[in-house]
Design a protein around this motif. Sequence first.
Motif, PDB file in Angstrom:
ATOM      1  N   TYR A 522       0.845  -1.178   0.000  1.00  0.00           N
ATOM      2  CA  TYR A 522       0.000   0.000   0.000  1.00  0.00           C
ATOM      3  C   TYR A 522       0.892   1.244   0.000  1.00  0.00           C
ATOM      4  N   PRO A 523       0.484   2.288  -0.698  1.00  0.00           N
ATOM      5  CA  PRO A 523       1.288   3.520  -0.690  1.00  0.00           C
ATOM      6  C   PRO A 523       1.271   4.178   0.693  1.00  0.00           C
ATOM      7  N   VAL A 524       2.392   4.829   1.015  1.00  0.00           N
ATOM      8  CA  VAL A 524       2.470   5.527   2.298  1.00  0.00           C
ATOM      9  C   VAL A 524       1.575   6.756   2.249  1.00  0.00           C
ATOM     10  N   CYS A 525       0.745   6.879   3.232  1.00  0.00           N
ATOM     11  CA  CYS A 525      -0.234   7.972   3.249  1.00  0.00           C
ATOM     12  C   CYS A 525      -0.106   8.734   4.573  1.00  0.00           C
ATOM     13  N   GLU A 526       0.105  10.050   4.462  1.00  0.00           N
ATOM     14  CA  GLU A 526       0.204  10.887   5.654  1.00  0.00           C
ATOM     15  C   GLU A 526      -1.201  11.253   6.128  1.00  0.00           C
ATOM     16  N   VAL A 527      -1.480  10.955   7.382  1.00  0.00           N
ATOM     17  CA  VAL A 527      -2.795  11.226   7.955  1.00  0.00           C
ATOM     18  C   VAL A 527      -2.613  12.037   9.231  1.00  0.00           C
ATOM     19  N   LEU A 528      -3.375  13.116   9.343  1.00  0.00           N
ATOM     20  CA  LEU A 528      -3.347  13.941  10.551  1.00  0.00           C
ATOM     21  C   LEU A 528      -4.294  13.325  11.567  1.00  0.00           C
ATOM     22  N   LEU A 529      -3.722  12.698  12.576  1.00  0.00           N
ATOM     23  CA  LEU A 529      -4.524  12.022  13.585  1.00  0.00           C
ATOM     24  C   LEU A 529      -4.720  12.918  14.796  1.00  0.00           C
ATOM     25  N   PRO A 530      -5.798  12.743  15.525  1.00  0.00           N
ATOM     26  CA  PRO A 530      -5.979  13.474  16.788  1.00  0.00           C
ATOM     27  C   PRO A 530      -4.862  13.136  17.765  1.00  0.00           C
ATOM     28  N   ALA A 531      -4.628  14.042  18.680  1.00  0.00           N
ATOM     29  CA  ALA A 531      -3.541  13.858  19.649  1.00  0.00           C
ATOM     30  C   ALA A 531      -3.736  12.598  20.472  1.00  0.00           C
ATOM     31  N   GLU A 532      -5.008  12.252  20.779  1.00  0.00           N
ATOM     32  CA  GLU A 532      -5.268  11.046  21.556  1.00  0.00           C
ATOM     33  C   GLU A 532      -4.814   9.793  20.790  1.00  0.00           C
TER      34      GLU A 532
END
Length: 603
Positions: A522-532
């Motif tokens: 799978y391609p590397v995908c940058e995801v902005l996750l919540p701090a929790e």
Amino acid sequence: MPLSNPNKRTLSEENKGDTCSNSKRRSVESRNRGLDETCATMTEPQKKANFSALSGNGISRHASPLSTTKPGASKKLVIKNFKEKPPIPENFEEVTWLKLAEAVGAIQRSCAIRYSLEELYQAVENMCSYKMAADTSPKTAANIRNEIYSENRDMGLDLFRAHIISHPTVEARTVDGLLSLIERERCGETVNRQLLKSLLRMLTDLQIYQDVFERKFLEATERLYAAEGRQLMQERDVPEYLAHVDKRINEEMERLLHYLDSSTKKQLIACVERQLLEQHLQQILQKGLDQLLDENRVTDLGLLYQLFSRVKDGLKELCSAFSAYIKKTGKLIVVNPTNDAEKDKDMVQHLLDFKDKIDNIIEVCFGQNQKFINAMKESFENFINQRQNKPAELIAKYVDSKLRAGNKEATEEELEKLLDKIMVLFRFIHGKDVFEAFYKKDLAKRLLVGKSASVDAEKSMLSKLKQECGGGFTSKLEGMFKDMELSKDIVLAFKQHQQVLDSPGAIDLTVNILTMGYWPTYPVCEVLLPAEMVHLQEVFKKFYLGKHSGRKLQWQPTLGHCVLKAEFNNYAPADLKKRIESLIDREYMERDKDNPNTYHYVA
């Protein structure tokens, strides 16, 4: 019994002294004892009766033991009756009668007799001695009468054949009349079958059936059915024509049963088959086979197979046309020149339905003929690979749709049967590596998102692929299942670890540890996750590496998913509804069938 009485015999020398008289007495007694001893030493076969060695008064013709005495000595002849009647062989009467009957027949036919007259006379004498004359005399008379009748009958048949039936006019009118009656019956009229039978039996008895009648009868049959075949092929459709041919064959079989000679059967039936079938094989197939197969007319197809099996190369031509039909129809299902998405969507189901239809025809109509089965397999393999790689991709996606959760169309048994049918299609495709790639990608989605309908069904499909392609084909797929099982244990241990830390958190985190070589890339995908979420990832990473040092974790959020719960006061924002409908249209989400206000994420 003895011929003389010893009390009344006269001695030739009365005046001799007692010495001489006693000497003679001792001599006679000595000879008597010798005779008795000779009889006592005879073996059992020598004591048995020999009919040819007996004279009329029963005196044996064998030389007497007394003949060995010296000349001039006094002789005493003793005759004794048999103590019991000699037995005869069990089949004595039957064998003797056959011998006598053969001799009587030879005399009637002026032929040489195999047996001597003395032997035949002795045979009759023995039968009379054993009281068999009462049966022998009537049999002999009947045999003579039969021989005389046979001679007279043969003579009468020869005269009738030579001077009456062989007359050109009589012969022509007789044969023409017979042919006319048979032709009228073939046209549907009722005729006197008993008259036909009597006349044809007469020709058979006169031994002129083949020469006088059969040749002309077969020629007339050939002309009739040749004209009939040409006419009806133009006027009738194939099912009606086949029914007519079957009717004609049955009618000719009835004529053979009622009045025609059995020797005509082979040539007559061959004539009907040749003129009504063999001459029109290609025309029948071109005119009606596709229609019968399209409409699935099982009864007519069974009759077609039965009739074609009667003629030379009939099944060969039928098998070739059957194969051509499969290739043509299958190509229409597979090839999609306009790239119609709806057609591709239904392609696998149409292939399965077509395969079921062809299998049923082969089983019910073609008697599971192996040549037709092989032709079907070759034809499917031919047309299914006309479109490179696409059938393999669509078959993999079809399997995914059936193994995905939410598919309530079939029970477990029905699903198992469906997977078996899919595997049949899988055998025909050449791009099995393409199938593996799409199947692995879809399997990963089902496993990671938890959308697999049944673990048993998944493992059953995996077992079928392994059996078909070997362990090398399914090794990575099996590794994916092992990763999922290990991940469950790791997540359970992680939750216990959180309870020890007394920091369960508000988010329920589930992590799947995947071996990189087993799963799709799978391609590397940058995801902005919540701090929790970021915090939970670090906690899990520390926990995992603490147990498995030296390993490297790389987060892949591509197939990650979350459950978002929201509550609205009797309404939802219009923009949100619009987005939900958009996701449903694109098959990313689906409505719950029981609660229309609840939606589920689709892998």
